[in-house]
Design an enzyme around this catalytic site. Structure first.
Site, PDB file in Angstrom:
ATOM      1  CG  HIS A   1       9.160   4.029  13.489  1.00  0.00           C
ATOM      2  ND1 HIS A   1      10.022   4.689  14.214  1.00  0.00           N
ATOM      3  CD2 HIS A   1       7.795   4.418  13.814  1.00  0.00           C
ATOM      4  CE1 HIS A   1       9.340   5.466  14.818  1.00  0.00           C
ATOM      5  NE2 HIS A   1       8.066   5.643  14.925  1.00  0.00           N
TER       6      HIS A   1
ATOM      7  CE  LYS B   1      -9.287 -21.091  -5.667  1.00  0.00           C
ATOM      8  NZ  LYS B   1     -10.817 -20.593  -5.546  1.00  0.00           N
TER       9      LYS B   1
ATOM     10  CD  GLU C   1     -11.066 -12.274  -4.845  1.00  0.00           C
ATOM     11  OE1 GLU C   1     -12.375 -12.274  -4.437  1.00  0.00           O
ATOM     12  OE2 GLU C   1     -10.464 -13.355  -4.617  1.00  0.00           O
TER      13      GLU C   1
END
Ligand SMILES: O=P(O)(O)OC[C@H]1O[C@H](O)[C@H](O)[C@@H](O)[C@@H]1O
Length: 529
Positions: free
Chosen positions: A312, A426, A291
């Site tokens: 892995h 948003k 951010e």
């Protein structure tokens, strides 16, 4: 005398020339000045810089008292919050606590179980959590700086109702603790109206920098962790990383070297740990750097990996894939507990050469071998090492990264303390959910969503063509629109039929125009696939 956090960039120096390094020193000094004289972008959000010295002692005492109350009257603390309002506390709890703390038998557990919720929009997660709460005494800490963030707000509605059902409205009030803005916001108003105990997120400290405020401290105190030591560690780090000189400030060296690497195409930083307990520390770090730096078309992408687990899975890519990576390994010099590898008389796995060796030692050798392999593969390696995973060193580590992040953001030329990009999704979500005031965006977005789909349900086709659903259904049944059964509904492959959508519309026009005349039999919108 306390030991120090070590930062070692020897395994990255081969990737950065001496003059590149030296040329960063003046830039670091400018960034330091901007931060300390509060003249840079985002200067109103620098409260964290001196916070370890200047935090509110009265509130700190209230946090301690509230935590003692929660410890004595609750089996469970729910921490409701998202992003900066939960990641720091979760990180600290995971590192300082038992890996399976919530599952330990009560005889081995002195403090409440702690669960984090309100950090997603998953009904499954919340209902499963509710199952865990049956028969238990619960308190809730709702944390939101804005007080209006959707995820925690929805969770709080549900758990407030849950508490009120269990305890009645008045008693439930004593189990709800709010951490929010001092004066503003919906949560503050609700807390004042209902008389919930309130803690403050200071105006000048952004969410991702708030772990050492009440945001992190209340859950941390409830877990029984030593918050005094945490704050002391941060205080000492503040002192230690105050030096402007690049050659004497490991925190600034970290900021500088990652910037130098970024400039030559190392655009992804992997924060790596060999201890699963650090998983959420990496999540906290990702928000902090992501951010703060990811804006204006710039920024290192912060990612994380857990070794040896991910060796892995991601190991192949790190060793051999696109060379845009560098690693920062977070290491603990001395593991809190250790085990010894046992002898197997049959030696089926051929590992008897490890008999009697400590697992911590094996983990260390895995780490050393990996660093060399990755450096050979073109992945610069940085090391941040703490002596032990204690509250004191964790406080220091948090401050180390917070400050490095601020300096790093200034080196990059961004405002490290805002996050304008977070609003875009948003606004769209609110529009699609029909929030009042978003009507125009809603129609536009829904049209775009339909446009971007390959498969449409009957409902979506009807909306797309602005025709009644009954009409679409009727035409499907008549075989005029080709659709396939998908469970209980029909779906239409829009792309396949795209060139016919116009014809379906015409079909309707024909029907309307010739309401009293039959539709010509020859007009058939069925087509080959
Ligand atoms: O504490 P809140 O106001 O609820 O915010 C929670 C989080 O959500 C936002 O979307 C911000 O981008 C984050 O920086 C913040 O930490």
């Amino acid at each position: 005398m306390n030991k120090t956090i070590r930062f070692d960039y020897a395994n990255a120096r081969a990737f950065v020339k001496q003059h590149e390094w030296e040329q960063l020193a003046p830039a670091i000094e400018i960034a330091h000045q901007m931060l300390h004289s509060r003249t840079g972008p985002g200067k109103d959000y620098l409260g964290w810089v001196d916070w370890p010295e200047q935090y509110d002692r009265d509130e700190y005492e209230r946090i301690r008292q509230a935590s003692a109350r929660i410890q004595s009257d609750s089996d469970v603390l729910l921490v409701i919050g998202i992003g900066g309002s939960y990641l720091g506390a979760k990180a600290v709890l995971d590192i300082l606590g038992h890996s399976f703390y919530n599952l330990l038998p009560k005889s081995k557990r002195r403090f409440p179980e702690i669960y984090f919720v309100g950090n997603n929009i998953s009904p499954i997660y919340i209902s499963h959590l509710m199952d865990v709460l049956e028969g238990k005494n619960v308190s809730v800490n709702v944390i939101s700086k804005s007080g209006t963030t959707t995820e925690p707000a929805i969770a709080f509605r549900l758990f407030r109702e849950w508490l009120e059902k269990k305890y009645g409205r008045e008693k439930a009030k004593k189990r709800i603790y709010i951490t929010t803005d001092k004066q503003r916001g919906a949560l503050k108003k609700l807390a004042d109206d209902e008389g919930y105990e309130c803690f403050v997120i200071p105006d000048d400290i952004g969410g991702r920098y708030s772990v050492l405020t009440a945001v992190g401290l209340l859950p941390i105190a409830v877990s029984g962790a030593n918050m005094d030591a945490l704050m002391q560690g941060a205080r000492d780090a503040r002192e230690r990383y105050m030096v402007m000189d690049l050659s004497d400030n490991p925190c600034y060296q970290y900021a500088a070297i990652r910037n130098a690497l970024y400039r030559k195409g190392k655009t992804v930083e992997l924060l790596v740990s060999y201890e699963p307990q650090f998983r959420y520390f990496a999540e906290w770090w990702k928000q902090l750097f992501g951010e703060s730096e990811g804006k204006d078309g710039k920024g290192i992408f912060p990612a994380s990996a857990e070794f040896s687990t991910d060796l892995h899975s991601l190991g192949q890519y790190i060793q051999d894939g696109m060379r845009h990576l560098f690693e920062t390994v977070l290491s603990v010099r001395k593991p809190a507990v250790d085990l010894t590898v046992q002898e197997d008389p049959a030696d089926v796995d051929g590992l008897n050469f490890l008999t009697g060796k400590r697992m911590g030692y094996v983990n260390k050798k895995a780490f050393e071998g990996t660093v060399l392999a990755h450096v050979d593969g073109g992945v610069p390696n940085l090391l941040v090492e703490i002596p032990e995973a204690t509250a004191y060193y964790l406080g220091g580590l948090i401050y180390f990264f917070e400050k490095a992040c601020g300096i790093s953001g200034y080196l990059l030329g961004v405002n490290p303390f805002d996050q304008p990009g977070v609003e875009a999704y948003k606004a769209n979500m609110f529009a699609l959910l029909g929030k009042p005031g978003y009507e125009r965006q809603k129609a536009e977005l829904e049209a775009r969503l339909r446009e971007n789909k390959t498969y449409l349900t009957v409902e979506e086709t009807a909306a797309y063509l602005e025709l009644p659903e009954t009409f679409i259904m009727e035409k499907i049944k008549q075989g005029r629109i080709r659709a396939v059964h998908d469970g209980n509904e029909y779906i239409i492959n829009k792309e396949q039929f795209n060139h016919h959508l116009e014809e379906i519309r015409k079909l309707r026009e024909f029907e309307d125009a010739a309401r009293h005349e039959p539709i010509p039999e020859s007009y058939d919108v069925k087509d080959e696939d």
